[in-house]
Design a protein around this motif. Structure first.
Motif, short mmCIF file in Angstrom:
data_model
loop_
_atom_site.label_atom_id
_atom_site.label_comp_id
_atom_site.label_asym_id
_atom_site.label_seq_id
_atom_site.Cartn_x
_atom_site.Cartn_y
_atom_site.Cartn_z
N ALA A 45 41.04 48.94 -41.67
CA ALA A 45 39.97 49.49 -42.51
C ALA A 45 40.21 50.98 -42.77
O ALA A 45 40.94 51.64 -42.04
N ARG A 92 33.26 46.50 -48.92
CA ARG A 92 33.27 45.53 -47.83
C ARG A 92 34.43 45.91 -46.91
O ARG A 92 35.53 46.18 -47.36
N THR A 93 34.14 45.94 -45.61
CA THR A 93 35.21 46.30 -44.69
C THR A 93 36.15 45.12 -44.53
O THR A 93 35.72 44.01 -44.24
N ARG A 94 37.45 45.36 -44.78
CA ARG A 94 38.44 44.28 -44.67
C ARG A 94 39.43 44.59 -43.56
O ARG A 94 39.68 45.74 -43.24
N SER A 115 45.36 39.57 -40.91
CA SER A 115 43.97 39.44 -40.49
C SER A 115 43.47 38.04 -40.81
O SER A 115 44.00 37.36 -41.68
N ASP A 118 40.98 37.44 -42.44
CA ASP A 118 40.46 37.42 -43.82
C ASP A 118 41.58 37.51 -44.87
O ASP A 118 41.31 37.70 -46.05
N THR A 137 43.96 39.79 -45.10
CA THR A 137 44.52 41.15 -45.22
C THR A 137 45.83 41.22 -44.40
O THR A 137 45.92 40.67 -43.32
N ILE A 196 45.29 43.71 -49.62
CA ILE A 196 43.96 43.10 -49.59
C ILE A 196 43.86 42.06 -50.71
O ILE A 196 43.75 42.41 -51.89
N GLU A 255 42.11 39.36 -53.03
CA GLU A 255 40.76 39.04 -53.50
C GLU A 255 40.93 38.04 -54.63
O GLU A 255 42.01 37.98 -55.23
#
Ligand code: SAH
Ligand code: SF4
Length: 378
Positions: free
Chosen positions: A352, A343-345, A88, A90, A92, A110, A112
């Motif tokens: 998601a 938060r939608t990732r 993704s 972001d 992901t 995910i 972070e």
């Protein structure tokens, strides 16, 4: 990833080889005992597979040559087969693993700041039939075996870059992918054992979360057996509504579920239980719902994680408006309840929560043609 992943590669005599990937220390110790070897071989092999990323026995240079040759003959280290990998914008990453019969399961990484969370699957489909969940809509196909569960973590650590501090990419594991982990207790428990083992992944209990829709007897058992962090999919503040959203509630009512949760928390010196609450527009998102929810959780070791509903085809629910979610959250906080909104990732790669299965089936149909289409229709 095959149904019989444990025994899929035959040895020279055509006998099935034992896949050592998902074997815990105690199981491996028995295995080596059967070969006339000392139990510490189990720890060596665990470290080679899970910490030093060995995929062949001849890499295991601290084992005698004889043992290495024997292992090459009778055992294997087989990871699940990847169908696809998507990244993704972001950061992901989502993998799809082959799970036989035209089906696949998903794993999502995910990243972070300061941690990397891997969201893993425990079943192909799910029998719990929660009305807002794409995996539930798919129905139940089968349990993943231990190799298939732990293999998701092994694969992720082998394919993602190591962290700046030299540690593996996966620092946290959550059982929040496809399936109900406590309905596959037999295979989830040994996978937890490997996640916790200092000779395999060495994660602390705090960094591993099992999420459940509320299988009460297994919550009790998990508390006794291994006591990792617990998340409970509550989603409704009363039995009438929860019966509709999470059908297992007809078997284990909210009061019974919460009693089990508080007992679980007490075993862990009062660590918090996370209550997941999917925000469904005009269904469970009113201020009265927030008040009723607070009434259940006030003065308890509880925190609430609000999950904006992720829509999927063939489902009529809608996501609550942002303003409604904010108001719900501040109402809970006003009652003294710790509350966050997820938060939608990975939205752009359908990674998601709850979005996983629908698109998987569509892709498998394209890949497998008409045969897969039939198999994917549950
Ligand atoms: N079966 C377990 C874990 C997997 S689901 C459980 O139900 O807890 C992980 C989380 O995603 C659960 O809280 C689940 O209720 C939630 N979820 C399922 N479908 C969703 C959707 N469409 N949108 C948002 N969250 C969803
Ligand atoms: Fe199964 Fe969890 Fe989906 Fe319910 S929300 S159907 S328990 S995966």
């Amino acid at each position: 990833m095959k149904a019989d992943a444990d025994k899929s590669i035959p040895d020279a005599q055509g006998l099935p080889r034992t896949n050592l990937l998902g074997k815990s220390e105690s199981v491996l110790a028995k295995f080596f005992d059967g070969l006339g070897e000392k139990p510490f071989r189990a720890r060596q092999v665990l470290q080679w597979i899970h910490q030093r990323n060995a995929s062949r026995f001849d890499e295991m240079t601290d084992l005698s040559r004889n043992l290495r040759e024997q292992l090459c003959e009778i055992a294997s280290i087989e990871l699940p087969e990847v169908v696809s990998e998507k990244k993704s914008s972001d950061g992901t990453v989502k993998w799809l693993f082959e799970s036989g019969a035209g089906q696949a399961v998903e794993t999502v990484f995910i990243p972070e700041p300061g941690r990397g969370t891997l969201c893993i699957s425990s079943q192909v489909g799910c029998a719990m039939d929660c009305s807002f969940c794409a995996t539930g809509a798919q129905g139940f196909n089968r349990n993943l075996d231990v190799n298939e569960i732990i293999g998701q973590v092994t694969h992720a650590n082998r394919h993602l870059p190591i962290r700046a501090n030299g540690e593996p990419a996966v620092t946290n594991v959550v059982f929040m992918g496809m399936g109900e982990p406590l309905a596959n207790y037999r295979n989830v428990l040994p996978a937890l054992d490997l996640l916790l083992s200092d000779y395999a992944y060495g994660l602390s209990r705090r960094r591993i979360t099992v999420s459940t829709s509320g299988i009460v007897p297994h919550i009790e058992k998990l508390g006794d057996d291994c006591n990792v962090s617990l998340a409970v999919s509550l989603h409704a503040p009363n039995d009438e509504l929860r019966d509709q959203l999470v059908p297992i509630n007809r078997l284990h009512r909210i009061a019974e579920l919460l009693d089990a949760c508080w007992r679980y928390a007490a075993k862990r010196a009062n660590r918090f239980i996370t209550f997941e609450y999917v925000m469904l527009r005009d269904v469970n998102d009113s201020i009265q719902d927030a008040d009723e929810l607070a009434g259940l959780l006030r003065n308890r070791p509880a925190k609430v994680n609000l999950i904006p509903f992720n829509p999927f085809p063939g489902n009529d629910f809608e996501r609550s408006r942002s303003k409604t979610i904010e108001a719900f959250q501040s109402r809970l906080r006003g009652h003294g309840i710790v509350s966050t909104t997820r938060r939608t990732r990975g939205d752009d790669i359908d990674a998601a929560c709850g979005q996983l299965a629908g698109k998987v089936r569509d892709r498998m149909r394209v890949r497998l043609g008409e045969k897969g289409k039939k198999a994917a229709r549950v």
